[in-house]
Design a protein around this motif. Structure first.
Motif, mmCIF file in Angstrom:
data_model
loop_
_atom_site.group_PDB
_atom_site.id
_atom_site.type_symbol
_atom_site.label_atom_id
_atom_site.label_comp_id
_atom_site.label_asym_id
_atom_site.label_seq_id
_atom_site.Cartn_x
_atom_site.Cartn_y
_atom_site.Cartn_z
ATOM 1 N N UNK A 50 32.822 23.282 64.204
ATOM 2 C CA UNK A 50 32.652 21.853 64.403
ATOM 3 C C UNK A 50 32.470 21.231 63.030
ATOM 4 N N UNK A 51 33.439 20.490 62.585
ATOM 5 C CA UNK A 51 33.271 19.834 61.293
ATOM 6 C C UNK A 51 33.912 18.459 61.299
ATOM 7 N N UNK A 52 33.285 17.549 60.618
ATOM 8 C CA UNK A 52 33.756 16.163 60.584
ATOM 9 C C UNK A 52 33.853 15.711 59.131
ATOM 10 N N UNK A 53 35.042 15.327 58.747
ATOM 11 C CA UNK A 53 35.267 14.767 57.424
ATOM 12 C C UNK A 53 35.675 13.300 57.597
ATOM 13 N N UNK A 54 35.148 12.422 56.784
ATOM 14 C CA UNK A 54 35.523 11.015 56.906
ATOM 15 C C UNK A 54 35.583 10.349 55.541
ATOM 16 N N UNK A 55 36.361 9.307 55.481
ATOM 17 C CA UNK A 55 36.372 8.416 54.325
ATOM 18 C C UNK A 55 36.159 7.002 54.845
ATOM 19 N N UNK A 56 35.231 6.296 54.247
ATOM 20 C CA UNK A 56 34.990 4.906 54.646
ATOM 21 C C UNK A 56 34.964 4.025 53.410
ATOM 22 N N UNK A 57 35.576 2.890 53.540
ATOM 23 C CA UNK A 57 35.692 1.945 52.446
ATOM 24 C C UNK A 57 35.239 0.579 52.976
ATOM 25 N N UNK A 58 34.225 0.036 52.360
ATOM 26 C CA UNK A 58 33.673 -1.255 52.786
ATOM 27 C C UNK A 58 34.189 -2.344 51.856
ATOM 28 N N UNK A 59 34.623 -3.459 52.422
ATOM 29 C CA UNK A 59 35.120 -4.533 51.552
ATOM 30 C C UNK A 59 35.050 -5.861 52.299
ATOM 31 N N UNK A 60 35.253 -6.919 51.548
ATOM 32 C CA UNK A 60 35.321 -8.241 52.166
ATOM 33 C C UNK A 60 36.785 -8.637 52.256
ATOM 34 N N UNK A 61 37.229 -8.862 53.471
ATOM 35 C CA UNK A 61 38.647 -9.125 53.695
ATOM 36 C C UNK A 61 38.925 -10.601 53.890
ATOM 37 N N UNK A 62 40.063 -10.872 54.513
ATOM 38 C CA UNK A 62 40.456 -12.261 54.775
ATOM 39 C C UNK A 62 39.369 -13.003 55.537
ATOM 40 N N UNK A 63 39.237 -14.261 55.241
ATOM 41 C CA UNK A 63 38.253 -15.129 55.898
ATOM 42 C C UNK A 63 36.843 -14.557 55.842
#
Ligand SMILES: [Zn+2]
Length: 175
Positions: free
Chosen positions: A47-60
């Motif tokens: 059982x393994x979980x790999x993730x990539x998350x990118x936080x940003x301010x988008x349109x509007x």
């Protein structure tokens, strides 16, 4: 060129008041302990979980959470109930909103992540995406399914036949 150098390991929490304007980027394996809801659906096994998350301010001014998740896990085959290894991979594209009303205003292709708290747990976001990506019912390929056939004798004979001996595999590899 190589963006991965900019990713940081996942923190326990990110601060929603800062992480979007700071363009937080996180990647790595997440602790299995974080996935209580997911674990309830799994059988024993890898059982393994790999993730990539990118936080940003988008349109509007939308607070966007984008990335991907890739998990290896095992569920019970719905035919033989033996473990079935699955790979779940999915893209993540969410906008953080405070409530249902704000969620309803999003475009169809962006899913809402409704959370009024400023402390966001990245594992919660990843787990929710994995729960959505889980198949409703999973089966082995017919040739691999260990369903009992007409008699218990037949099953024993078949499973013996299906297990290639380690020597046979080695022979294949060294050809
Ligand atoms: Zn099966």
């Amino acid at each position: 060129m190589n963006d991965s150098a900019l990713f940081e390991p996942f923190p326990h929490y990110v601060d929603a008041r800062k992480v979007f304007s700071q363009k937080g980027k996180f990647a790595g394996h997440l602790s299995n302990e974080k996935f209580d809801r997911l674990r309830d659906l799994l059988v024993e096994g890898h059982f393994s979980v790999y993730a990539e998350l990118h936080f940003s301010i988008g349109e509007r001014g939308r607070r966007m959470i984008e990335g991907s998740v890739d998990a290896q896990l095992a569920v019970a085959c719905q035919r033989c109930l033996k473990p079935l290894e699955l790979t779940l991979a999915d893209d993540i594209r969410l906008a953080l909103v405070q409530d249902e009303e704000a969620a309803a205003k999003l475009d169809g292709e962006i899913e809402p992540w409704i959370d009024a708290e400023y402390r966001l747990d990245p594992a919660n976001i990843v787990e929710e995406q994995l729960l959505l990506a889980m198949p409703l019912a999973a089966y082995h390929d017919e040739s691999e399914c260990q369903i009992e056939l007409s008699s218990s004798n037949a099953t024993g004979a078949l499973s013996a036949e299906r297990e290639p001996s380690p020597f046979a595999i080695l022979k294949e590899l060294t050809k």
